[in-house]
Design a protein around this motif. Structure first.
Motif, PDB file in Angstrom:
ATOM      1  N   SER A  46       0.788  -1.216   0.000  1.00 18.35           N
ATOM      2  CA  SER A  46       0.000   0.000   0.000  1.00 18.35           C
ATOM      3  C   SER A  46       0.832   1.284   0.000  1.00 18.35           C
ATOM      4  O   SER A  46       0.413   2.247  -0.624  1.00 18.35           O
ATOM      5  N   PRO A  47       1.998   1.361   0.639  1.00 17.45           N
ATOM      6  CA  PRO A  47       2.771   2.603   0.568  1.00 17.45           C
ATOM      7  C   PRO A  47       3.258   2.938  -0.846  1.00 17.45           C
ATOM      8  O   PRO A  47       3.598   4.074  -1.117  1.00 17.45           O
ATOM      9  N   LEU A  48       3.296   1.965  -1.738  1.00 20.49           N
ATOM     10  CA  LEU A  48       3.754   2.221  -3.101  1.00 20.49           C
ATOM     11  C   LEU A  48       2.683   2.899  -3.942  1.00 20.49           C
ATOM     12  O   LEU A  48       2.969   3.473  -4.969  1.00 20.49           O
ATOM     13  N   GLY A  49       1.431   2.816  -3.524  1.00 21.37           N
ATOM     14  CA  GLY A  49       0.346   3.383  -4.306  1.00 21.37           C
ATOM     15  C   GLY A  49      -0.274   2.329  -5.189  1.00 21.37           C
ATOM     16  O   GLY A  49       0.085   1.162  -5.134  1.00 21.37           O
ATOM     17  N   PRO A  50      -1.191   2.734  -6.053  1.00 19.41           N
ATOM     18  CA  PRO A  50      -1.870   1.768  -6.927  1.00 19.41           C
ATOM     19  C   PRO A  50      -0.966   1.322  -8.083  1.00 19.41           C
ATOM     20  O   PRO A  50      -0.184   2.105  -8.607  1.00 19.41           O
ATOM     21  N   VAL A  51      -1.084   0.040  -8.459  1.00 19.45           N
ATOM     22  CA  VAL A  51      -0.370  -0.461  -9.639  1.00 19.45           C
ATOM     23  C   VAL A  51      -1.057   0.130 -10.854  1.00 19.45           C
ATOM     24  O   VAL A  51      -2.254  -0.019 -11.036  1.00 19.45           O
ATOM     25  N   THR A  52      -0.294   0.834 -11.687  1.00 22.51           N
ATOM     26  CA  THR A  52      -0.882   1.486 -12.862  1.00 22.51           C
ATOM     27  C   THR A  52      -0.284   1.018 -14.177  1.00 22.51           C
ATOM     28  O   THR A  52      -0.761   1.408 -15.236  1.00 22.51           O
ATOM     29  N   GLY A  53       0.768   0.207 -14.135  1.00 22.32           N
ATOM     30  CA  GLY A  53       1.379  -0.267 -15.367  1.00 22.32           C
ATOM     31  C   GLY A  53       2.406  -1.341 -15.093  1.00 22.32           C
ATOM     32  O   GLY A  53       2.645  -1.723 -13.943  1.00 22.32           O
ATOM     33  N   GLU A  54       3.026  -1.812 -16.172  1.00 26.03           N
ATOM     34  CA  GLU A  54       4.081  -2.815 -16.075  1.00 26.03           C
ATOM     35  C   GLU A  54       5.215  -2.443 -17.021  1.00 26.03           C
ATOM     36  O   GLU A  54       4.982  -1.801 -18.040  1.00 26.03           O
ATOM     37  N   VAL A  55       6.430  -2.839 -16.658  1.00 19.71           N
ATOM     38  CA  VAL A  55       7.589  -2.591 -17.512  1.00 19.71           C
ATOM     39  C   VAL A  55       8.368  -3.886 -17.713  1.00 19.71           C
ATOM     40  O   VAL A  55       8.325  -4.785 -16.877  1.00 19.71           O
ATOM     41  N   SER A  63      14.782  -7.218 -16.919  1.00 22.02           N
ATOM     42  CA  SER A  63      14.018  -6.763 -15.765  1.00 22.02           C
ATOM     43  C   SER A  63      12.544  -6.751 -16.102  1.00 22.02           C
ATOM     44  O   SER A  63      12.160  -6.411 -17.217  1.00 22.02           O
ATOM     45  N   VAL A  64      11.723  -7.097 -15.141  1.00 26.31           N
ATOM     46  CA  VAL A  64      10.279  -6.969 -15.243  1.00 26.31           C
ATOM     47  C   VAL A  64       9.793  -6.341 -13.951  1.00 26.31           C
ATOM     48  O   VAL A  64      10.388  -6.550 -12.893  1.00 26.31           O
ATOM     49  N   GLY A  65       8.741  -5.552 -14.038  1.00 28.26           N
ATOM     50  CA  GLY A  65       8.275  -4.924 -12.819  1.00 28.26           C
ATOM     51  C   GLY A  65       6.922  -4.272 -12.939  1.00 28.26           C
ATOM     52  O   GLY A  65       6.331  -4.187 -14.015  1.00 28.26           O
ATOM     53  N   LYS A  66       6.470  -3.803 -11.806  1.00 23.11           N
ATOM     54  CA  LYS A  66       5.201  -3.096 -11.683  1.00 23.11           C
ATOM     55  C   LYS A  66       5.481  -1.611 -11.539  1.00 23.11           C
ATOM     56  O   LYS A  66       6.452  -1.202 -10.905  1.00 23.11           O
ATOM     57  N   VAL A  67       4.604  -0.797 -12.122  1.00 23.88           N
ATOM     58  CA  VAL A  67       4.696   0.662 -12.045  1.00 23.88           C
ATOM     59  C   VAL A  67       3.560   1.136 -11.137  1.00 23.88           C
ATOM     60  O   VAL A  67       2.421   0.677 -11.270  1.00 23.88           O
ATOM     61  N   TYR A  68       3.886   2.045 -10.240  1.00 24.93           N
ATOM     62  CA  TYR A  68       2.926   2.566  -9.268  1.00 24.93           C
ATOM     63  C   TYR A  68       2.807   4.084  -9.426  1.00 24.93           C
ATOM     64  O   TYR A  68       3.793   4.759  -9.716  1.00 24.93           O
ATOM     65  N   ASN A  69       1.602   4.604  -9.201  1.00 21.66           N
ATOM     66  CA  ASN A  69       1.339   6.051  -9.152  1.00 21.66           C
ATOM     67  C   ASN A  69       1.550   6.776 -10.472  1.00 21.66           C
ATOM     68  O   ASN A  69       1.767   7.983 -10.475  1.00 21.66           O
ATOM     69  N   LEU A  70       1.483   6.104 -11.584  1.00 20.95           N
ATOM     70  CA  LEU A  70       1.604   6.770 -12.885  1.00 20.95           C
ATOM     71  C   LEU A  70       0.233   7.307 -13.266  1.00 20.95           C
ATOM     72  O   LEU A  70      -0.705   6.544 -13.501  1.00 20.95           O
ATOM     73  N   GLN A  71       0.094   8.628 -13.301  1.00 20.82           N
ATOM     74  CA  GLN A  71      -1.186   9.262 -13.617  1.00 20.82           C
ATOM     75  C   GLN A  71      -1.260   9.715 -15.066  1.00 20.82           C
ATOM     76  O   GLN A  71      -2.325   9.714 -15.666  1.00 20.82           O
ATOM     77  N   ARG A  72      -0.129  10.155 -15.634  1.00 25.40           N
ATOM     78  CA  ARG A  72      -0.042  10.613 -17.028  1.00 25.40           C
ATOM     79  C   ARG A  72       1.218  10.004 -17.625  1.00 25.40           C
ATOM     80  O   ARG A  72       2.239   9.902 -16.945  1.00 25.40           O
ATOM     81  N   ILE A  73       1.178   9.649 -18.889  1.00 26.22           N
ATOM     82  CA  ILE A  73       2.337   9.020 -19.534  1.00 26.22           C
ATOM     83  C   ILE A  73       3.568   9.911 -19.439  1.00 26.22           C
ATOM     84  O   ILE A  73       4.682   9.427 -19.303  1.00 26.22           O
ATOM     85  N   GLU A  74       3.391  11.223 -19.465  1.00 25.57           N
ATOM     86  CA  GLU A  74       4.518  12.156 -19.390  1.00 25.57           C
ATOM     87  C   GLU A  74       5.275  12.027 -18.066  1.00 25.57           C
ATOM     88  O   GLU A  74       6.456  12.348 -17.985  1.00 25.57           O
TER      89      GLU A  74
END
Length: 165
Positions: free
Chosen positions: A26-35, A81-92
């Motif tokens: 939860s401290p990481l924020g919501p999962v919003t993407g993957e890399v 590497s593979v991973g989860k992205v957190y707190n990404l609101q805009r692609i920029e």
């Protein structure tokens, strides 16, 4: 009576482990993407890392390049590497410099993980597999730049015969 006590303890242990897992993420924020990406690192005191990857965000894929530096590292390694992205609101917000405290001790092949964050609050939790011989323990930075997607294979640089411009 004893079997009921064992069940209660087992249920509490399962609930406790589930809540610890939920709290840990939860401290990481919501999962919003993957890399996923491939990098290489070469070091002799100071280190340099470079590579390319793909971000999956909002149902689309975005190619990107990475390059970075680290201190107190010696050797060469490459890996995926593979991973989860957190707190990404805009692609920029994905572009920019990600910072991490990292360590690596690869001799042959190894698996590790790292947590990185950029100035926009975007976080990436990576799991990576490396091969080579490299020792590093330092703050490191990794700069991400989005690349323009390549043209679809159906487009052609040459007009079809008989087509007028």
């Amino acid at each position: 009576m004893r079997s009921a006590s064992v069940r209660v303890v087992a249920a509490l242990a399962l609930c406790g482990s589930w809540s610890l897992t939920a709290c840990a993420q939860s401290p990481l924020g919501p999962v919003t993407g993957e890399v996923s990406f491939h990098t290489r690192s070469a070091d002799l005191g100071l280190g340099y890392t470079w590579g390319t990857g793909v971000l999956t965000y909002g149902g689309r894929t975005y190619p990107f390049s990475v390059k970075g530096a680290s201190a107190a590292a010696v050797g060469y390694s490459s890996g995926d590497s593979v991973g989860k992205v957190y707190n990404l609101q805009r692609i920029e917000d994905f572009q920019g410099t990600f910072w991490a405290l990292s360590g690596e001790a690869t001799v042959g092949r190894g698996v590790s993980g790292v947590l990185m964050e950029n100035d926009n609050g975007v976080r990436i939790r990576l799991d990576y597999t490396r091969s080579g011989a490299r020792f590093a323990a330092s703050p490191s930075r990794l700069t991400v730049r989005l690349l323009k997607p390549s043209k679809p294979a159906t487009e052609s640089a040459h007009p079809a015969p008989g087509a007028h411009s």
